[in-house]
Enzyme design. Structure first.
Site, short mmCIF file in Angstrom:
data_model
loop_
_atom_site.label_atom_id
_atom_site.label_comp_id
_atom_site.label_asym_id
_atom_site.label_seq_id
_atom_site.Cartn_x
_atom_site.Cartn_y
_atom_site.Cartn_z
N CYS A 116 5.45 -15.44 14.67
CA CYS A 116 4.92 -14.53 15.60
C CYS A 116 4.10 -15.40 16.69
O CYS A 116 3.86 -14.77 17.81
CB CYS A 116 4.00 -13.47 15.16
SG CYS A 116 4.94 -12.33 14.13
N HIS A 256 -1.40 -10.89 19.96
CA HIS A 256 0.03 -10.66 19.16
C HIS A 256 -0.14 -9.03 18.63
O HIS A 256 -1.30 -8.57 18.34
CB HIS A 256 0.13 -11.63 18.04
CG HIS A 256 1.31 -11.19 17.14
ND1 HIS A 256 2.53 -10.98 17.82
CD2 HIS A 256 1.38 -11.06 15.75
CE1 HIS A 256 3.06 -10.63 16.77
NE2 HIS A 256 2.84 -10.67 15.68
N ASN A 286 5.84 -4.37 16.71
CA ASN A 286 5.62 -6.06 16.57
C ASN A 286 7.15 -6.56 16.88
O ASN A 286 8.11 -6.66 15.92
CB ASN A 286 5.31 -6.45 14.92
CG ASN A 286 4.98 -7.90 15.01
OD1 ASN A 286 5.36 -8.83 15.78
ND2 ASN A 286 4.62 -8.34 13.75
O1 UT7 Z 1 3.21 -10.30 12.56
C1 UT7 Z 1 3.26 -11.27 11.64
C2 UT7 Z 1 2.31 -11.17 10.66
N1 UT7 Z 1 2.07 -9.93 10.04
C3 UT7 Z 1 0.97 -9.07 9.93
O2 UT7 Z 1 0.08 -9.48 10.50
C4 UT7 Z 1 1.06 -7.98 9.00
C5 UT7 Z 1 -0.32 -7.86 8.37
N2 UT7 Z 1 -0.33 -6.87 7.16
C6 UT7 Z 1 -0.58 -5.65 7.59
O3 UT7 Z 1 -0.54 -5.17 8.70
C7 UT7 Z 1 -0.83 -4.67 6.67
O4 UT7 Z 1 -1.11 -5.55 5.49
C8 UT7 Z 1 0.32 -3.61 6.37
C9 UT7 Z 1 0.73 -2.83 7.45
C10 UT7 Z 1 1.52 -4.29 6.15
C11 UT7 Z 1 0.14 -2.68 5.17
O5 UT7 Z 1 -0.95 -2.24 5.31
P1 UT7 Z 1 -2.21 -2.06 3.99
O6 UT7 Z 1 -3.26 -1.11 4.66
O7 UT7 Z 1 -2.47 -3.30 3.75
O8 UT7 Z 1 -1.57 -1.31 2.99
P2 UT7 Z 1 -1.15 -1.75 1.58
O9 UT7 Z 1 0.00 -2.76 1.66
O10 UT7 Z 1 -2.44 -2.15 0.83
O11 UT7 Z 1 -0.72 -0.41 0.89
C12 UT7 Z 1 -1.70 0.53 0.69
C13 UT7 Z 1 -0.91 1.54 -0.16
C14 UT7 Z 1 0.24 1.07 -1.21
O12 UT7 Z 1 0.09 2.50 -2.05
P3 UT7 Z 1 -0.72 2.21 -3.47
O13 UT7 Z 1 -0.31 1.08 -4.14
O14 UT7 Z 1 -2.36 2.26 -2.98
O15 UT7 Z 1 -0.55 3.56 -4.13
C15 UT7 Z 1 1.38 1.11 -0.47
O16 UT7 Z 1 2.35 1.40 -1.45
O17 UT7 Z 1 -0.03 2.39 1.13
C16 UT7 Z 1 1.42 2.21 0.41
N3 UT7 Z 1 2.21 2.12 1.64
C17 UT7 Z 1 2.77 3.25 2.51
N4 UT7 Z 1 2.52 4.56 2.23
C18 UT7 Z 1 3.08 5.41 3.01
C19 UT7 Z 1 2.89 1.02 1.86
N5 UT7 Z 1 3.63 1.22 3.01
C20 UT7 Z 1 3.57 2.62 3.32
C21 UT7 Z 1 4.24 3.44 4.24
N6 UT7 Z 1 3.91 4.60 4.13
N7 UT7 Z 1 4.88 2.89 5.03
#
Ligand code: UT7
Length: 333
Positions: A116, A256, A286
């Protein structure tokens, strides 16, 4: 002797027509508009649906528009650098394909992959060719068909990405405008958290890799999120400090667009009001190497000659960086 700076003298963009919204995504994977809006901040993203079209088609459309806007003949272009993680092919470079499609025949081109941060790295490379006095017209284009590597069965990554392209013209100036400073950094260890498992030399494509869905983006969201928040904010604050800039001196932050929470954290660390931050993540998601030019293109009319602008990125690699530039023209003219 007056110093030669590299300045952006024009900007253009291209976006596919198809709009993939959260409602449609909710029918594809177990997710909701509410979750995506709260955790990421994306409502819609554009998707290049036509079969047989790739990143070069979006890139060529943006570059063609850029040439028209800047009254530049294709033969006058010295160099075109394409930042992309979704090249048309492993080789040749997508930059060469774009050049061929728009008639750039007297220059040279190459691709640059810095995740990115690709556009920022490419801009910094173009800057060097201009400041050295070697070249006069350098095009930097970010072009991505992210939908070609997104796994639409993986709810943790598929809401994030979109397709698009943005291109800028870089030219020499002696009026003090243009790129003033930059900080670029990378940390290869970060690759474990964000990569594509197969299709490269370490694990060439095979029936097994396809069956295991290893040709898509693999991301461990939380470690990437943590690194993005701290590193993007750190470099943005550092570039302000070493150029003696306060929040009042800055007209715009161009961050970004990976996650609204990362953008807000960066602006907060810089002590910058939200009104000074370019944010279009809700609309386009993104687009990897295309986020920065897409922002500057959307805000172009509001930009004034002399505006102090900070660009900031974080991406796969890990790669990250910030650039300080003085906008070189009144965008509404
Ligand atoms: O551009 C390249 C660089 N990339 C980035 O900068 C991305 C950086 N990361 C992020 O933006 C975030 O970590 C994400 C958006 C990818 C994920 O958000 P998060 O708040 O970190 O969620 P998480 O991965 O900790 O997941 C929390 C919960 C999980 O459920 P449990 O285990 O707590 O039951 C996931 O399974 O949210 C669940 N989950 C979803 N729920 C509904 C993950 N994706 C989804 C979804 N819809 N799409």
């Amino acid at each position: 002797m007056t110093k030669i700076n590299a300045a952006i003298t024009g900007i253009a963009a291209a976006l596919p027509d198809y709009i993939l919204d959260n409602e449609e995504l909710s029918k594809m994977v177990d997710t909701t508009d509410e979750w995506i809006m709260t955790r990421i901040g994306i409502k819609t993203r554009r998707i290049l649906k036509e079969p047989g079209k790739g990143s070069s088609d979006l890139g060529a459309q943006a570059v063609k528009d850029l040439l028209e806007k800047t009254n530049t003949k294709p033969e006058e272009v010295d160099l075109i650098i394409c930042a992309t993680v979704t090249p048309d092919h492993a080789f040749p470079a997508t930059a060469n394909i774009i050049a061929d499609k728009v008639g750039i025949k007297n220059g040279f081109g190459f691709d640059l992959n810095a995740g990115c941060s690709g556009f920022l790295y490419a801009l910094s490379t173009g800057r060097m060719y201009i400041e050295s006095g070697l070249y006069k017209k350098v095009i930097v284009v970010g072009a991505e068909k992210m939908s070609s590597i997104v796994d639409y069965t993986d709810r943790s990554t598929c809401p994030i990405f979109g397709d698009g392209s943005g291109a800028v013209m870089l030219e020499p100036t002696e009026d003090g405008m243009g790129i003033q400073d930059m900080i670029l950094q990378s940390d290869g260890y970060g690759r474990v958290h964000l990569h594509m498992k197969a299709g490269g030399s370490v694990k060439p494509s095979s029936h097994e890799t396809v069956d295991a869905r290893e040709h898509f983006i693999y991301q461990e969201g939380q470690p990437v999120f943590k690194a993005a928040v701290s590193n993007m904010a750190d470099v943005s604050v550092e570039i302000m400090k070493r150029n003696n800039l306060t929040a009042d001196d800055i007209a715009w932050l161009v961050p970004h667009q990976a996650n609204m929470r990362i953008i807000e954290a960066t602006a907060k660390r810089m002590d910058l009001a939200k009104e000074k931050v370019m944010i279009n993540i809700q609309e386009f998601g993104n687009t990897t190497a295309a986020t920065l030019p897409l922002c500057m293109w959307q805000w172009e009319k509001q930009l004034k000659k002399g505006d102090n602008i900070i660009l900031a990125t974080f991406g796969a690699g890990f790669t990250w960086g910030a650039m300080y530039l003085k906008w070189a023209y009144d965008g509404d003219k």
